[in-house]
Design a protein around this motif. Structure first.
Motif, PDB file in Angstrom:
ATOM      1  N   ASP A 193       4.763  21.460 -27.287  1.00  0.00           N
ATOM      2  CA  ASP A 193       5.910  21.944 -25.744  1.00  0.00           C
ATOM      3  C   ASP A 193       5.114  22.389 -25.147  1.00  0.00           C
ATOM      4  OD1 ASP A 193       8.194  20.798 -27.194  1.00  0.00           O
ATOM      5  OD2 ASP A 193       9.109  23.117 -27.894  1.00  0.00           O
ATOM      6  N   VAL A 194       3.878  23.325 -24.931  1.00  0.00           N
ATOM      7  CA  VAL A 194       3.040  23.521 -23.835  1.00  0.00           C
ATOM      8  C   VAL A 194       2.181  22.767 -23.919  1.00  0.00           C
ATOM      9  CG1 VAL A 194       1.477  25.448 -23.492  1.00  0.00           C
ATOM     10  CG2 VAL A 194       3.434  25.969 -24.474  1.00  0.00           C
ATOM     11  N   CYS A 195       1.624  21.192 -24.387  1.00  0.00           N
ATOM     12  CA  CYS A 195       0.413  20.664 -23.676  1.00  0.00           C
ATOM     13  C   CYS A 195       1.266  19.241 -23.651  1.00  0.00           C
ATOM     14  CB  CYS A 195      -0.155  20.536 -24.825  1.00  0.00           C
ATOM     15  SG  CYS A 195       0.165  20.441 -26.491  1.00  0.00           S
ATOM     16  N   LYS A 196       2.156  20.042 -23.404  1.00  0.00           N
ATOM     17  CA  LYS A 196       3.289  18.022 -22.987  1.00  0.00           C
ATOM     18  C   LYS A 196       2.503  17.838 -21.291  1.00  0.00           C
ATOM     19  CE  LYS A 196       7.906  19.288 -23.171  1.00  0.00           C
ATOM     20  NZ  LYS A 196       9.773  18.769 -24.077  1.00  0.00           N
ATOM     21  N   HIS A 197       3.135  19.050 -21.159  1.00  0.00           N
ATOM     22  CA  HIS A 197       3.807  18.817 -19.923  1.00  0.00           C
ATOM     23  C   HIS A 197       2.212  18.080 -19.159  1.00  0.00           C
ATOM     24  CE1 HIS A 197       7.549  20.663 -20.363  1.00  0.00           C
ATOM     25  NE2 HIS A 197       6.464  21.731 -20.487  1.00  0.00           N
ATOM     26  N   SER A 198       1.102  18.552 -18.569  1.00  0.00           N
ATOM     27  CA  SER A 198      -0.027  17.952 -17.452  1.00  0.00           C
ATOM     28  C   SER A 198      -1.013  18.433 -18.914  1.00  0.00           C
ATOM     29  CB  SER A 198       0.162  19.400 -16.656  1.00  0.00           C
ATOM     30  OG  SER A 198      -0.317  20.099 -16.989  1.00  0.00           O
ATOM     31  N   PRO A 199      -2.723  17.528 -18.370  1.00  0.00           N
ATOM     32  CA  PRO A 199      -3.688  18.074 -18.717  1.00  0.00           C
ATOM     33  C   PRO A 199      -4.191  19.050 -18.933  1.00  0.00           C
ATOM     34  CG  PRO A 199      -3.466  15.510 -17.008  1.00  0.00           C
ATOM     35  CD  PRO A 199      -2.428  16.236 -16.733  1.00  0.00           C
ATOM     36  N   GLU A 200      -4.061  19.555 -17.319  1.00  0.00           N
ATOM     37  CA  GLU A 200      -4.177  21.466 -18.086  1.00  0.00           C
ATOM     38  C   GLU A 200      -3.888  21.878 -18.525  1.00  0.00           C
ATOM     39  OE1 GLU A 200      -4.952  19.240 -14.162  1.00  0.00           O
ATOM     40  OE2 GLU A 200      -3.004  19.755 -15.270  1.00  0.00           O
ATOM     41  N   LEU A 201      -2.884  22.028 -18.735  1.00  0.00           N
ATOM     42  CA  LEU A 201      -1.857  23.053 -19.989  1.00  0.00           C
ATOM     43  C   LEU A 201      -3.088  22.538 -21.274  1.00  0.00           C
ATOM     44  CD1 LEU A 201       1.329  22.675 -18.575  1.00  0.00           C
ATOM     45  CD2 LEU A 201       0.018  24.759 -18.992  1.00  0.00           C
ATOM     46  N   ALA A 202      -2.685  20.929 -21.800  1.00  0.00           N
ATOM     47  CA  ALA A 202      -3.331  20.118 -22.866  1.00  0.00           C
ATOM     48  C   ALA A 202      -4.920  20.612 -22.967  1.00  0.00           C
ATOM     49  CB  ALA A 202      -3.088  19.223 -22.872  1.00  0.00           C
ATOM     50  N   GLN A 203      -5.070  21.246 -22.184  1.00  0.00           N
ATOM     51  CA  GLN A 203      -6.738  21.511 -22.079  1.00  0.00           C
ATOM     52  C   GLN A 203      -6.707  22.736 -22.699  1.00  0.00           C
ATOM     53  OE1 GLN A 203      -9.743  19.087 -21.593  1.00  0.00           O
ATOM     54  NE2 GLN A 203     -10.595  21.287 -22.414  1.00  0.00           N
ATOM     55  N   THR A 204      -5.499  23.794 -21.632  1.00  0.00           N
ATOM     56  CA  THR A 204      -6.467  25.366 -22.493  1.00  0.00           C
ATOM     57  C   THR A 204      -5.419  24.992 -23.851  1.00  0.00           C
ATOM     58  OG1 THR A 204      -4.636  26.107 -20.196  1.00  0.00           O
ATOM     59  CG2 THR A 204      -4.193  27.591 -22.035  1.00  0.00           C
ATOM     60  N   VAL A 205      -4.448  24.469 -23.874  1.00  0.00           N
ATOM     61  CA  VAL A 205      -4.148  24.583 -26.099  1.00  0.00           C
ATOM     62  C   VAL A 205      -5.381  24.533 -26.691  1.00  0.00           C
ATOM     63  CG1 VAL A 205      -2.895  23.248 -27.616  1.00  0.00           C
ATOM     64  CG2 VAL A 205      -1.812  24.125 -25.805  1.00  0.00           C
ATOM     65  N   VAL A 206      -6.492  23.222 -25.937  1.00  0.00           N
ATOM     66  CA  VAL A 206      -6.875  22.514 -26.693  1.00  0.00           C
ATOM     67  C   VAL A 206      -8.656  23.578 -26.560  1.00  0.00           C
ATOM     68  CG1 VAL A 206      -9.690  21.240 -26.293  1.00  0.00           C
ATOM     69  CG2 VAL A 206      -7.324  20.507 -26.740  1.00  0.00           C
ATOM     70  N   ASP A 207      -8.748  24.610 -25.409  1.00  0.00           N
ATOM     71  CA  ASP A 207     -10.389  25.196 -25.850  1.00  0.00           C
ATOM     72  C   ASP A 207      -9.139  26.439 -26.320  1.00  0.00           C
ATOM     73  OD1 ASP A 207     -10.550  23.855 -23.889  1.00  0.00           O
ATOM     74  OD2 ASP A 207     -10.208  24.684 -21.887  1.00  0.00           O
ATOM     75  N   ALA A 208      -8.405  26.444 -26.825  1.00  0.00           N
ATOM     76  CA  ALA A 208      -8.401  27.625 -27.680  1.00  0.00           C
ATOM     77  C   ALA A 208      -8.170  27.365 -29.334  1.00  0.00           C
ATOM     78  CB  ALA A 208      -7.042  28.334 -27.728  1.00  0.00           C
ATOM     79  N   GLY A 209      -8.812  25.964 -29.384  1.00  0.00           N
ATOM     80  CA  GLY A 209      -9.343  26.201 -31.036  1.00  0.00           C
ATOM     81  C   GLY A 209      -8.102  24.951 -32.077  1.00  0.00           C
ATOM     82  N   ALA A 210      -7.182  24.385 -30.885  1.00  0.00           N
ATOM     83  CA  ALA A 210      -6.167  24.152 -31.464  1.00  0.00           C
ATOM     84  C   ALA A 210      -6.699  23.075 -32.525  1.00  0.00           C
ATOM     85  CB  ALA A 210      -4.733  24.141 -30.331  1.00  0.00           C
ATOM     86  N   ILE A 211      -7.294  21.685 -31.710  1.00  0.00           N
ATOM     87  CA  ILE A 211      -7.218  20.425 -32.257  1.00  0.00           C
ATOM     88  C   ILE A 211      -8.235  20.061 -33.939  1.00  0.00           C
ATOM     89  CG2 ILE A 211      -8.926  18.615 -32.499  1.00  0.00           C
ATOM     90  CD1 ILE A 211      -8.325  18.546 -29.142  1.00  0.00           C
ATOM     91  N   ALA A 212      -8.656  21.463 -34.070  1.00  0.00           N
ATOM     92  CA  ALA A 212      -9.554  21.187 -35.138  1.00  0.00           C
ATOM     93  C   ALA A 212      -8.669  21.800 -36.475  1.00  0.00           C
ATOM     94  CB  ALA A 212     -10.854  22.671 -35.358  1.00  0.00           C
ATOM     95  N   HIS A 213      -7.884  23.106 -35.841  1.00  0.00           N
ATOM     96  CA  HIS A 213      -6.996  23.415 -37.427  1.00  0.00           C
ATOM     97  C   HIS A 213      -5.621  22.592 -37.218  1.00  0.00           C
ATOM     98  CE1 HIS A 213      -8.757  27.559 -37.084  1.00  0.00           C
ATOM     99  NE2 HIS A 213      -8.937  27.501 -35.845  1.00  0.00           N
TER     100      HIS A 213
END
Length: 507
Positions: A193-213
């Motif tokens: 729900d956070v990262c769906k809105h914009s590349p910047e918000l998605a990048q924030t989630v990615v930077d927190a290491g979400a993808i690997a988990h």
């Protein structure tokens, strides 16, 4: 009055309060009771009980309010106007885990209805309190807080940014690493729900290491968790080439393709959506999917699915084919055109038909060889039928005057015969129905309808007696003299010839 009697009064008062909130909470769980509770002023009665000295009464009052607010936006608005939210937020930091779960439920129930109500939750300071709850030891409290944060973030980018600014994302990433399945699901959903809105918000989630988990959980046996995992990954991948490449670099292929066969429809749909969001960006990413066997897997998926579940797979094939001649040929070789043709014949919904037509266009546009592959699949007649249906739906939306003019012009057109003869039943019924409205009121149109062959075609239509189509035909026939209708009826010329044969001229 003795001391014991005084204590009995207070005990009775406590029992009455307890029974009241428990009964209201139970009643609020049934939709048929909501209006009665609202008319009885239940909100104002529950509000003071949130501050009751008995914790169970506080918790049950919060639960009842949550159930009421969850029902519709009017009740959620009543919670806001009743100044209940600040009280709940304050209690989130002070009360026990049971109350915290109930309070977070109320905040979620209010926030879910609209951006305005979600903003009211933010304005009362709920974000900081909910983020603190993500650090609680109890997984149930974390889950309730994550759920509320997700419901706030889902509405728009501004609210999602507020959730990010409160520091929720790193803690949500920690939550997806917890052992409890329900907490993993809700945390993954909130990240989506956070990262769906914009590349910047998605990048924030990615930077927190979400993808690997998240990538580690794509083969988890729990379907509800996989739904959220694939949703979150697709919401990240959709924004840019860089984000899509980061998702791919987590080595999700070819393992992700096995989930296209998952028994759960939502898992399959979210997987297809993820593949679509990756494939659309560049020829290189599309080629990677082709090399992993993704096109063949998606073609099978399109063949095994129906309705909206089919849609992301259809779009994925179109995106892959759009990139280059070779990639379009890969779709053809994988029987993609054949499967799209089958889907076109099966799907009644306009938006799915449109997606299939677009995908077929992307496949066939490159060279004569590509175009031939589309043509030999025999999709062109069905595409023409879809076009005619859409054309007439557009006509129906016109004003009565414009509709009359269009139909008067239609009687001139050579296309009139196939429209009345070869059109699908639903289109035919509407076309004849529209003529039945115009012809009784327009002499010129009636004459043109006869001279262009329209009246003759109407007589050739085999309409079921008593059907709407039969009534429309009768209406049209009734605006002409009986001998004219007979003249254009099938078999009338043969009847006339028979009369000629049988006629014995007088000597």
């Amino acid at each position: 009055m003795s001391q014991r009697q005084v204590l009995q009064v207070f005990e009775q008062y406590q029992k009455s309060r307890t029974q009241f909130v428990q009964t209201v909470a139970e009643l609020a769980s049934r939709p048929q009771n909501i209006e009665t509770l609202q008319n009885a002023g239940v909100m104002s009665l529950l509000r003071p009980l949130l501050l009751d000295i008995v914790p169970t009464i506080q918790q049950t009052a919060a639960l009842a309010l949550g159930r009421l607010a969850n029902y519709n936006d009017d009740l959620a608005e009543a919670v806001v106007k009743g100044d209940i939210l600040p009280q709940l937020v304050y209690s989130l930091a002070e009360q026990n885990r049971f109350y915290k779960k109930a309070a977070a439920f109320v905040l979620r129930a209010v926030a879910k209805h609209s951006p305005q109500l979600a903003q009211s939750v933010v304005d009362c300071g709920a974000l900081d309190a909910l983020v603190i709850c993500l650090e609680e030891f109890d997984p149930g409290v974390k889950e309730s807080a994550a759920w509320a944060l997700g419901y706030i973030a889902r509405h728009n980018g501004e609210l999602a940014q507020a959730v990010v600014d409160a520091g929720a994302v790193p803690l949500l990433v920690l939550c997806i690493q917890e052992p409890e399945l329900s907490l993993k699901r809700i945390a993954a959903s909130a990240l989506s729900d956070v990262c769906k809105h914009s590349p910047e918000l998605a990048q924030t989630v990615v930077d927190a290491g979400a993808i690997a988990h998240l990538a580690q959980m794509i083969l988890n046996p729990d379907p509800k968790l996989k739904r959220q995992v694939f949703s979150a990954l697709s919401q990240m991948a959709k924004h840019s080439v860089d984000l899509a490449e980061m998702v791919v670099e987590a080595e999700i292929f070819p393992a992700v393709l096995t989930c296209l066969k998952d028994p759960d429809e939502y898992v399959k749909k979210n997987v297809a959506t993820l593949i679509r969001e990756i494939a659309k960006h560049t020829p290189e990413l599309a080629q990677l999917i082709v090399n992993a066997g993704g096109v063949a897997a998606v073609v099978d998926y399109v063949g095994e699915s129906k309705g909206n579940v089919r849609l992301p797979g259809i779009m994925m094939l179109g995106y892959v084919a759009a990139h280059s001649e070779n990639l379009a040929m890969a779709v053809i070789v994988s029987k993609g055109v054949v499967q799209l043709a089958i889907a076109l014949s099966e799907e009644p919904d306009d938006h799915i038909q449109a997606a299939i037509a677009w995908a077929l266009g992307q496949i066939g546009r490159h060279t004569p060889e590509h175009a031939k592959a589309v043509a030999v699949a025999n999709v062109l007649p069905r595409l023409l039928q879809c076009y005619l249906e859409q054309m007439f739906r557009k006509i129906y939306r016109q004003s009565k005057k414009a509709l009359k003019n269009i139909l008067q012009k239609c009687v001139h057109l050579p296309a009139l015969e196939p429209l009345l003869h070869d059109a699908p039943p639903n289109v035919l019924k509407h076309v004849v129905g529209q003529f039945s409205k115009v012809l009784p009121h327009d002499t010129k149109a009636r004459r043109l309808f006869v001279t262009s062959g329209g009246l003759k075609k109407i007589q050739e239509i085999k309409a079921e007696p008593g059907s709407a189509l039969a009534e429309y035909i009768n209406t049209i026939n009734n605006v002409y003299p009986e001998e004219i209708v007979k003249y254009y009826s099938p078999g009338y010329s043969d009847a006339l010839l028979d009369r000629v044969d049988q006629y014995q001229p007088s000597a």
